[in-house]
Design a protein around this motif. Structure first.
Motif, mmCIF file in Angstrom:
data_model
loop_
_atom_site.group_PDB
_atom_site.id
_atom_site.type_symbol
_atom_site.label_atom_id
_atom_site.label_comp_id
_atom_site.label_asym_id
_atom_site.label_seq_id
_atom_site.Cartn_x
_atom_site.Cartn_y
_atom_site.Cartn_z
ATOM 1 N N GLN A 269 25.235 -18.623 -16.270
ATOM 2 C CA GLN A 269 24.776 -17.442 -15.247
ATOM 3 C C GLN A 269 24.103 -17.906 -14.112
ATOM 4 N N ALA A 270 24.403 -17.467 -12.454
ATOM 5 C CA ALA A 270 23.654 -17.209 -11.333
ATOM 6 C C ALA A 270 23.616 -16.823 -10.728
ATOM 7 N N SER A 271 23.357 -15.536 -10.780
ATOM 8 C CA SER A 271 22.350 -14.142 -11.057
ATOM 9 C C SER A 271 21.247 -14.556 -9.801
ATOM 10 N N GLU A 272 20.591 -15.176 -10.482
ATOM 11 C CA GLU A 272 19.866 -15.956 -9.124
ATOM 12 C C GLU A 272 19.617 -16.988 -8.113
ATOM 13 N N THR A 273 18.637 -17.201 -6.936
ATOM 14 C CA THR A 273 18.955 -17.478 -5.623
ATOM 15 C C THR A 273 18.107 -18.397 -5.916
ATOM 16 N N MET A 274 17.678 -20.285 -5.293
ATOM 17 C CA MET A 274 17.099 -20.254 -4.575
ATOM 18 C C MET A 274 16.691 -20.725 -3.070
ATOM 19 N N LEU A 275 15.524 -20.115 -2.777
ATOM 20 C CA LEU A 275 15.688 -20.919 -1.384
ATOM 21 C C LEU A 275 14.990 -22.106 -1.032
ATOM 22 N N PHE A 276 15.767 -22.114 0.203
ATOM 23 C CA PHE A 276 14.980 -24.176 0.567
ATOM 24 C C PHE A 276 14.781 -24.188 2.107
ATOM 25 N N TYR A 277 13.774 -24.748 2.196
ATOM 26 C CA TYR A 277 12.575 -24.683 3.345
ATOM 27 C C TYR A 277 13.221 -26.209 3.548
ATOM 28 N N GLU A 278 13.446 -26.933 4.593
ATOM 29 C CA GLU A 278 13.392 -28.342 5.250
ATOM 30 C C GLU A 278 13.965 -29.728 3.812
ATOM 31 N N GLY A 279 15.073 -28.787 3.134
ATOM 32 C CA GLY A 279 15.280 -29.522 2.269
ATOM 33 C C GLY A 279 14.876 -29.031 0.960
#
Length: 437
Positions: A269-279
């Motif tokens: 499953q890949a319905s969640e999304t991870m946020l990135f800031y400065e890597g």
């Protein structure tokens, strides 16, 4: 003179044909080359550095592929781990066919471009390679078994396909776009978050093992024994079982094993999304927030969503709506010296299903959606989009490209808001859903 040039052209054509039909530079020696189809990068469990897992394709005589996993532990860089693969397997690794880079959960807590930098410095991996984060370690995810007998890298790639992106189920990210976001003004990016759900407990006893399959084949052969003896010209066709990847013990710096577990099947499953800031990992979007983000800011045009509203009799009904986005726009303006971001979205909707049986009139008018249902869809869309924006502002991740718009089009306001634009922006919504008929 003409005859001389004719002979020269004929000789040149003969040489070119000879080179064309004798060229084998594009062939891959399968006996000496390890075809890497996916790479998983985890923070080292013991010591410093990284544990890099390569999933290597293993051809099978039946045409169905399998894969073996080789892990190089405590590598200081990804390049060192790739070179070490030759010592671990005896094969020279080729990354031309690598279509997936999977980052472990611990790896995402530090600057992921410490490891992704390797793929940007050389052209061994294509810019269109998929990049994703995962729960746990990438090594464990690669050991999962797909219910459709695909190798895990292939199954994950299908979950992260362009078709899934079009329906808003996942936020697909390729290496090129992720790098552009990291080096842009916003220093931000997103990755789909892959998790593995085991189905071993929910399944009954319907699955058959290779041993039971072989026993059934033997019983069938015994049953048809008299027929075969009378008709010696007829022989049943024997289908060999797919060749599984070999399992070998771990060596000092890494190990390899077959792809798949001894029992049960897993769903990716890949319905969640991870946020990135400065890597670095900055936050996480839920499946509903991911859908709202895709509908508002990506190329997603079609999607399904559930809303709860009252029917004509006052009962609470859950409606599954098929939505088609006809217009989407994000506009950054300044009012009284303060930034304002306006979402303008127009969508058509129809009822795809409900959790309660409707009347024959409701079924006949399925393209006509009640006004209260459309209003409920607008409110839910607005709530999920607001939640996604709040997580973006709190984490510093420029999810909707506000910093980019400020840098490109608002040069006068840029010095004053370049560091605080996400915190000071007022968000407004102009969302309207209409029935398809």
């Amino acid at each position: 003179m003409n005859k001389l040039w004719t002979r020269i052209f004929l000789a040149a054509a003969a040489v070119l044909l000879l080179l064309f039909f004798s060229n084998d530079f594009g062939l891959i020696d399968i006996q000496e080359t390890a075809i890497v189809v996916a790479l998983g990068i985890d923070t080292a469990e013991e010591g410093e550095g990284y544990d890099v897992t390569a999933q290597i394709a293993v051809p099978a005589s039946t045409g169905s592929g399998s894969a073996g996993n080789v892990t190089v532990k405590n590598a200081r860089t990804v390049g060192e781990a790739i070179a070490e693969l030759n010592h671990e397997t005896g094969w020279y690794p080729t990354l031309v066919h690598c279509k997936l880079i999977l980052l472990g959960e611990e790896t995402a807590n530090e600057n992921v471009f410490n490891v992704l930098d390797y793929f940007l410095r050389n052209d061994a991996v294509e810019d269109s390679c998929l990049v994703a984060a995962c729960s746990g370690t990438a090594r464990e995810v690669f050991q999962a078994q797909s219910p459709v007998n695909d190798i895990s890298a292939s199954a994950i790639s299908k979950v992260l396909s362009s078709e899934a992106q079009k329906t808003g189920l996942v936020s697909v990210t390729i290496l090129k776009n992720f790098a552009i976001g990291y080096y842009s003004e916003g220093k931000s990016g997103i990755l789909p978050y892959v998790s593995v759900k085991s189905e071993a407990e929910s399944q009954g006893g319907g699955s058959s093992s290779p041993t039971s399959a072989a026993a059934a084949a033997e019983n069938a052969e015994d049953a048809f024994g008299p027929f075969i003896k009378r008709n010696k010209w007829w022989h049943p066709k024997k289908r060999p079982l797919p060749i599984a990847a070999p399992v070998s013990a771990e060596s000092g710096s890494g190990g390899q094993g077959g792809n798949g577990k001894s029992g049960g099947e897993d769903i990716f499953q890949a319905s969640e999304t991870m946020l990135f800031y400065e890597g670095k990992r900055a936050g996480m979007l839920t499946p509903e927030e991911t859908l709202a983000y895709n509908l508002a800011a990506t190329d997603t045009d079609f999607a399904y969503g559930n809303v709860t509203a009252e029917d004509a009799e006052g009962r609470e009904i859950t409606y599954s709506l098929k939505m088609k986005i006809s217009k989407k726009k994000r506009k950054l303006t300044f009012e009284n010296g303060m930034p304002v971001l306006t979402f303008s979205i127009r969508a058509n909707a129809r009822v795809a299903d409900t959790d309660s049986a409707g009347t024959i009139l409701d079924v006949a008018k399925t393209l006509i959606v009640r006004e209260n249902v459309l209003e409920a869809a607008e409110n839910k869309f607005r709530e999920e989009l607001t939640s996604a924006w709040q997580k973006s502002a709190a984490s510093g991740c420029d999810l909707f490209g506000v910093k980019e718009k400020l840098h490109r089009f608002r040069h006068r306001q840029y010095p004053d808001f370049k560091d605080t634009i996400l915190e000071k922006t007022e968000v407004r919504y102009d969302i309207r859903f209409t029935s398809m008929k």
